[in-house]
Motif scaffolding. Structure first.
Motif, mmCIF file in Angstrom:
data_model
loop_
_atom_site.group_PDB
_atom_site.id
_atom_site.type_symbol
_atom_site.label_atom_id
_atom_site.label_comp_id
_atom_site.label_asym_id
_atom_site.label_seq_id
_atom_site.Cartn_x
_atom_site.Cartn_y
_atom_site.Cartn_z
ATOM 1 N N ALA A 32 0.706 -1.285 -0.005
ATOM 2 C CA ALA A 32 -0.290 0.122 -0.106
ATOM 3 C C ALA A 32 0.925 1.404 0.063
ATOM 4 N N GLU A 33 1.732 1.386 0.665
ATOM 5 C CA GLU A 33 2.699 2.419 0.756
ATOM 6 C C GLU A 33 3.531 2.685 -0.437
ATOM 7 N N ALA A 36 1.160 4.081 -2.908
ATOM 8 C CA ALA A 36 0.661 5.429 -2.698
ATOM 9 C C ALA A 36 1.861 6.378 -2.964
ATOM 10 N N GLU A 37 3.170 5.934 -2.709
ATOM 11 C CA GLU A 37 4.093 6.856 -3.011
ATOM 12 C C GLU A 37 4.334 6.901 -4.628
ATOM 13 N N ALA A 39 2.127 6.662 -6.943
ATOM 14 C CA ALA A 39 1.086 7.513 -7.438
ATOM 15 C C ALA A 39 1.450 9.147 -7.051
ATOM 16 N N ALA A 40 1.983 9.411 -5.900
ATOM 17 C CA ALA A 40 2.157 10.735 -5.490
ATOM 18 C C ALA A 40 3.393 11.084 -6.130
ATOM 19 N N PRO A 49 5.766 0.899 -8.418
ATOM 20 C CA PRO A 49 5.459 0.454 -7.177
ATOM 21 C C PRO A 49 6.217 -0.683 -6.812
ATOM 22 N N ARG A 78 6.995 2.957 6.396
ATOM 23 C CA ARG A 78 6.810 4.368 5.895
ATOM 24 C C ARG A 78 7.784 4.906 5.626
ATOM 25 N N ARG A 82 9.510 6.030 1.656
ATOM 26 C CA ARG A 82 9.602 7.461 1.281
ATOM 27 C C ARG A 82 11.129 7.465 0.939
#
Length: 192
Positions: A32-33, A36-37, A39-40, A49, A78, A82
Motif C-alpha cells: 500500500a505504501e 501510494a508513494e 502515485a504521489a 511501485p 513508511r 519514502r
C-alpha cells in the motif's frame, strides 16, 4: 523464490519464524505504501511501485541480518518507502539517456544508398528514352534544384497551365514503358 524462503537465512539474532511472520504482517503495508508513494510521484519522475517494494524488502532483509527487526515496523516501512522513492526520483532526475552517435543511420547505410542511386539511374535512363517534350519536361521536374512550375514553364517555353496535363500524360507514358520492361508480379489468384 520468495522473501519468505529467504527468511530462515537470517542469523540467530532474529528467529526464522519471527522474520517470516514479520514479512507476512508487513506485506500489505509495504504494498500500500509503495503504491501510494508511486502515485504521489506521478507528477515528477516516474517511480514503479514494484521497484519500491523490492527495494524496501531488500532493506528489511539487510536490517534483519544486521540490527534485527525494527522497533516500530509500520513507521519503519513508511520511512523506508519514502526514502527509496526519494532515492529513485533523484536517480531518474540525474540519469541521461544514452545516445550512440556511432550508430549508422539506416537510411544512410551503404546498401540503401547504392539501391537508391541505382533506382535514380534507371529512372533517368527511362526518362531520357521518352518521346518528344516528355523527356525534357520530366527531366526538368526531376532537377536537383526542385524548380517551381513557373520556372519549368519559363525554361521550356510552355504555359504554366499546360504543365499539369502534359506531365500527367508523360507519367502515363513512362509507366507503360517501364511496365513493359519489368515483368509484372504474379497476381497470386487475385484479379486487378
Amino acid at each position: 523464490m520468495t522473501l519468505l524462503d529467504l527468511a530462515p537465512a537470517v542469523p540467530a539474532r532474529t528467529s526464522a519464524s519471527a522474520s517470516a511472520s514479520l514479512v507476512r504482517a508487513l506485506h500489505p503495508l509495504v504494498s500500500a505504501e509503495a503504491m501510494a508513494e508511486a502515485a504521489a510521484s506521478a507528477t515528477g519522475a516516474a517511480v514503479e511501485p514494484a521497484d519500491l517494494e523490492q527495494a524496501v524488502w531488500l532493506r528489511l532483509l539487510e536490517r534483519l541480518a544486521g540490527e534485527g527487526p525494527p522497533v516500530d515496523p509500520a513507521r519503519w516501512v513508511r520511512e523506508a518507502v519514502r526514502g527509496e522513492a526519494r532515492r529513485a526520483r533523484r536517480t531518474v532526475r540525474h540519469e541521461r539517456p544514452y545516445r550512440d552517435d556511432t550508430a549508422a543511420d539506416p537510411a544512410g547505410c551503404p546498401e540503401r544508398l547504392a539501391l537508391g542511386a541505382d533506382e535514380r539511374r534507371v529512372l533517368r535512363a527511362a526518362v531520357d528514352r521518352l518521346p518528344g517534350r516528355c523527356a525534357r519536361l520530366l527531366a526538368a521536374m526531376l532537377a536537383p534544384s526542385d524548380p517551381t512550375y513557373r520556372e519549368i514553364a519559363g525554361k521550356l517555353g510552355m504555359s504554366q497551365g499546360s504543365l499539369g496535363p502534359i506531365r500527367s500524360r508523360c507519367l502515363g507514358c513512362l509507366r507503360r514503358m517501364l511496365a513493359a520492361e519489368v515483368a509484372a508480379p504474379e497476381l497470386r489468384e487475385k484479379e486487378r
